[in-house]
Design an enzyme around this catalytic site. Sequence first.
Site, short mmCIF file in Angstrom:
data_model
loop_
_atom_site.label_atom_id
_atom_site.label_comp_id
_atom_site.label_asym_id
_atom_site.label_seq_id
_atom_site.Cartn_x
_atom_site.Cartn_y
_atom_site.Cartn_z
N GLY A 150 0.37 5.52 0.99
CA GLY A 150 -0.44 6.61 1.50
C GLY A 150 0.25 7.94 1.35
O GLY A 150 1.33 8.04 0.76
N GLY A 151 -0.39 8.99 1.88
CA GLY A 151 0.16 10.32 1.75
C GLY A 151 1.38 10.55 2.60
O GLY A 151 2.21 11.41 2.30
N GLY A 171 0.82 -1.21 0.00
CA GLY A 171 0.00 0.00 0.00
C GLY A 171 0.85 1.25 0.00
O GLY A 171 2.04 1.23 0.33
N ASP A 192 -10.10 11.46 8.22
CA ASP A 192 -9.68 11.06 6.88
C ASP A 192 -10.31 9.73 6.47
O ASP A 192 -9.64 8.82 5.98
CB ASP A 192 -8.15 10.97 6.81
CG ASP A 192 -7.62 11.12 5.38
OD1 ASP A 192 -8.38 11.60 4.52
OD2 ASP A 192 -6.45 10.76 5.14
#
Length: 660
Positions: free
Chosen positions: A330-331, A328, A446
């Site tokens: 993410g930011g 994965g 989020d």
Amino acid sequence: MQFARSSVSFPFLIKWVMILLANFCLDCTDADPRISEAGQVCGRNRTSPSIIIPQYTKEMQVVTQLVREHGWGSYAVNSTHMSIYALANCYQDLPHNDCVQCYLISCSKLPRCLPAVSGRVYLDGCFLRYDYYNFFHETTDSVEDKVNCSSSVGRAITGQHQLAAAAGNLIHKVTKTAIANGGYAVEQLNGVYGLAQCWRTVSKQGCRECLDKASKVIKGCLPNRDARALIAGCYLRYSTHNFLNHRSQSTSSGPRKGVIVAIVLGMTAFSLLVLFIAYAARKKSLKRKQELTNLGKKWSSYKRSSLNFKYENLEKATNYFDPSKKVGQGGNGSVYKGTLPNGKVVAVKRLFFNTRQWVDEFFNEVNLIHGIEHKNLVKLLGCSIEGPESLLVYEFVPNKSLDQYLDDKNKIKILSWEERLHIIIGTAEGLAFLHGGLEMRIIHRDIKSSNVLVGENFDAKIADFGLVRCLAADKTHLSTGIAGTLGYMAPEYLVKGQLTEKVDVYSYGVLVLEIVCGRKNNSLAENDSGSLLQTVWKLYTTNQVTKALDPNLKDDFPLEEASKVLKVGLLCTQASVTLRPSMSDVIQMLTTFGQPIPEPCQPPFLNSCRIITSLVSNTLSKLDESCTSTIENSSNMQSSSDGPHRSDQEILLKPSVQET
């Protein structure tokens, strides 16, 4: 004014301001500057925002002036840290006013790449690029050159062979003419239109090399009715739609009103960026010493606790962060699958940060989440802060994140209705626990498809708690800097920074509609038809809401239950905070047969220009009054035509924060 986490706020502020500019230009002028995006490329290498953004800002100020004066411009800014080169080039068939507008729109799109050290965006009327090296004479790029084959526009020409022949002849003719005429040509041949444009900095020989490559790659799109070659030194397009402009058609000798307003807004955006940079630099110098002190204290305490993992053990567990172990992105970090020496499989989040302000965010997640256990929350097992980078260790969830089940291009499985409902209810139970199952109310901030993982039995597990905030029992809301992912952010939070549990409820409502409809909420589409909220709402008001369901379900779902779930999703996305249900109420609605569900009002999507003047003042209060009045005076669902109309393109202004 407060800015939360500069690593998030830099790109957020840039895009927020620039998209206001873009929306205003798009909706408030009658020009045809060909601002559809043909392609964008962002570099893979990144640097600190505090280094690149001042350079980028100076660069764009000069290039903007050059474009206003000449229709194109190139400029370089050099410093001890790094150099930035920029080039803007309108296609020469555009009238000057349209050229300026096209350039301003490209300015609103290119900051998506920051803080990458390079980026380029091709619109159908202009090109804009920045890079850390002098690329002005570059003709082709074996890595980043692209072709965009699109058949969404243009009229059909009878027979594929006729189209291929006409387009092939047109491509040959327009490129030959462009090379002979200084790098620009437009042509029309047997119902096919073409444009070739080399950048003004490219030599005649370079133009020939670039258009030769463009001709070869674009012919691979045939028999599509429309295609564009996006090459480092040129742009080539053919279409059966007449997309060309002619300078003689421009009847106005001076800038149109919209152009003037756009330029003023552009200068305002640059001024805001400069002020923000000065503010961030000041805050950074004041906080650096304190952050280092805090890190030392916290590191000492965690090193002695059971939460501490040795960096070298996690490194070995992931085979030294082997790309094949990556599960994965993410930011604020990448996630890898790892196997500990005792055989336990874990997920290791490898964090990356652009500033020293990462300390608070990192320990925020560890402090709040490590002691929380719930079947619908990903369990944090520990962390490592003693190596060259910080790591978080979670339980491993095998079926990846929910967004990979919604992505049209990379969809890994078609979820059944039962699986979707199970995920929807599980996510609601996880949020309800955060909001009311502990002494402190925790707001995630989020909630989105990439932050919901899918467990072994398709149990939903909420992940990524880096942005969570606590709300004491005696507090109604927090006022905080904005952080999160646009498209999921509630309007009162985005506009006023007011944070309550209902911010998560709004995000959850968007997520529910995405799961049921099998596609993501494209709140930033250039036309309203791209908004999932609007699509569902229109169908709901005409009693056709089940038409919004994912066609992959193939009618294999209980009609009444599906309608109820969509109605709950709409109810959660109300503009008014007071009209959104709590997460515990949502669970009751979804799991209790016969549970009454209030009628939802129109969600905050709709149209453009009015948002700039109405949103900042009293939009929310008007929506509140309008919605309450609608509920009291109507027993059936009617689409209100006299309320303030707005779109989630304006309310959910694009970040991502990267996205994430």
